[in-house]
Design an enzyme around this catalytic site. Structure first.
Site, PDB file in Angstrom:
ATOM      1  N   CYS A   1       0.815  -1.218   0.000  1.00 44.90           N
ATOM      2  CA  CYS A   1       0.000   0.000   0.000  1.00 44.90           C
ATOM      3  C   CYS A   1       0.849   1.269   0.000  1.00 44.90           C
ATOM      4  O   CYS A   1       0.321   2.369  -0.127  1.00 44.90           O
ATOM      5  CB  CYS A   1      -0.940   0.000   1.192  1.00 44.90           C
ATOM      6  SG  CYS A   1      -0.101  -0.291   2.736  1.00 44.90           S
TER       7      CYS A   1
ATOM      8  N   CYS B   1      -1.977  -3.543   7.825  1.00 44.72           N
ATOM      9  CA  CYS B   1      -1.697  -2.360   8.657  1.00 44.72           C
ATOM     10  C   CYS B   1      -1.271  -2.788  10.053  1.00 44.72           C
ATOM     11  O   CYS B   1      -0.393  -2.172  10.660  1.00 44.72           O
ATOM     12  CB  CYS B   1      -2.930  -1.469   8.766  1.00 44.72           C
ATOM     13  SG  CYS B   1      -3.491  -0.859   7.170  1.00 44.72           S
TER      14      CYS B   1
END
Lengths: 125, 172
Positions: free
Chosen positions: A37, A106
C-alpha cells in the site's frame, strides 16, 4: 469500507504523534514500510536502563487503519518491558481495532515497527 | 497466457509502446465479441473472456510500474499482494522526509514552482530504482529486482499523492 469506531477514534485523535531525537541513546527507532500500500511508519520507544518502555511516539503516512494501528501500539507498549512488547502480535491489534481482512497488513506493519525498534535498541547497546 | 508473448514482444522493461498499441488493436479486432455475433453462446462467452484478458495484458504492459510488477511476478514475487514489510531504514527515512516536505508545499509562495521541484526529485528517484530494477532483472537477480519494484511502489504512490494535493491547491 466502514471503519470501526475504535479506528475512527484513533484516526481523529491519534495518541503520541511525534518524534524523539533518534541519536539519543535511550531512544530506539523502528522504520517500516508496506510495499503493498506504500504506507510508511516510524515508531520510537524511550527505553529505561532496566529495559522498560517509558514513552513512545509515532509518525505514520498511510490510511486510517495504519494510523490507528500505530497509535494503539504506542498506548499499549508504554510501561511494558521490551520482552512483553515483543510479544504484541498483529492479531491482537487487528482484533482490538476490528480491522477487516484487507487491512490486516496495517496491523502487521505496526507489529513489525515494534520489532524493528527493539532490534535498533539491541544494536545500540 | 504470457503477456509479452501475446503481443510478440521481447521480455524487457524497455517497450516499444507504439508497437504494443498496434499489436493490441490487431488482436482486439480479432477477438472482439461483435465479430462473433453469429457464434454459439459458448463461443461468445469465450470471446468476451478473451477480450478482457487481452485488455488486462495491455493495461499491465502499458504502465511502467505494472510492467515491472508483472515481470517479477513471473519469477514468483507477487509484490502487489505480499503482506511482508520492508525495513530499509535509509530508504524509508528518505520517503518519510519527502512526505513531510510534501505537507509543507501547501504553504510555498510559488506553489507551481515548488511542486515542479518536488516532481523533479521524485523523477530522479524513479529513474534510480527503475535502472536498478532493470539491471538486476537482466542479471537474473530476481529477489533484488523485486526489492527495487517494492521501492518503486512507494515512489509512485508519493507521486500520485503529490498530484492529488496539487490539483486541490490549484483548483480555483
Amino acid at each position: 469500507m466502514a471503519y470501526s469506531e475504535k479506528v475512527i477514534d484513533h484516526y481523529e485523535n491519534p495518541r503520541n504523534v511525534g518524534s524523539f531525537d533518534k541519536n539519543d541513546p535511550t531512544i530506539a527507532t523502528g522504520m517500516v514500510g508496506a510495499p503493498a500500500c506504500g504506507d510508511v511508519m516510524k515508531l520510537q520507544l524511550k527505553i529505561s536502563e532496566n529495559g522498560i518502555i517509558e514513552d513512545a511516539k509515532f509518525k505514520t503516512y498511510g490510511c486510517g487503519s495504519a494510523i490507528a494501528s500505530s497509535s494503539l501500539v504506542t498506548e499499549w507498549v508504554k510501561g511494558k518491558s521490551i520482552e512483553e512488547a515483543q510479544k504484541l502480535s498483529n492479531t491482537l491489534i487487528a482484533e482490538e481495532l476490528a480491522l477487516p481482512p484487507v487491512k490486516i497488513h496495517c496491523s502487521i506493519l505496526a507489529e513489525d515497527a515494534i520489532k524493528a525498534a527493539i532490534e535498533d535498541y539491541k544494536s545500540k547497546k | 497466457m504470457r503477456f509479452f508473448d501475446l503481443f510478440e514482444l521481447p521480455v524487457s522493461f524497455q517497450i516499444d509502446s507504439d508497437l504494443l498499441l498496434e499489436r493490441y488493436r490487431e488482436i482486439q479486432k480479432k477477438v472482439h465479441p461483435d465479430n462473433h455475433a453469429n457464434a454459439s453462446d459458448n463461443e461468445k462467452l469465450l470471446s468476451v473472456q478473451r477480450a478482457s484478458e487481452v485488455n488486462d495484458a495491455y493495461e499491465t504492459l502499458k504502465k511502467p510500474l505494472n510492467r515491472a510488477e508483472y515481470m517479477v511476478s513471473e519469477h514468483g514475487f507477487d509484490v502487489r499482494h505480499e503482506q511482508h514489510t520492508i525495513r530499509d531504514g535509509v530508504f524509508l527515512m528518505q520517503q518519510m522526509e519527502l512526505r513531510e516536505e510534501l505537507e509543507e508545499l501547501e504553504s510555498a509562495s510559488d506553489i507551481e514552482a515548488a511542486f515542479d521541484r518536488f516532481y523533479a526529485d521524485i523523477k530522479k528517484l524513479m529513474t534510480e530504482y527503475t535502472t536498478k530494477f532493470e539491471s538486476e532483472f537482466e542479471q537474473g537477480s530476481y529477489e533484488l529486482a523485486a526489492d527495487a519494484v517494492r521501492k518503486l511502489r512507494f515512489i509512485y504512490k508519493l507521486k500520485d499523492e503529490a498530484q492529488q494535493i496539487e490539483e486541490k491547491l490549484l483548483d480555483f
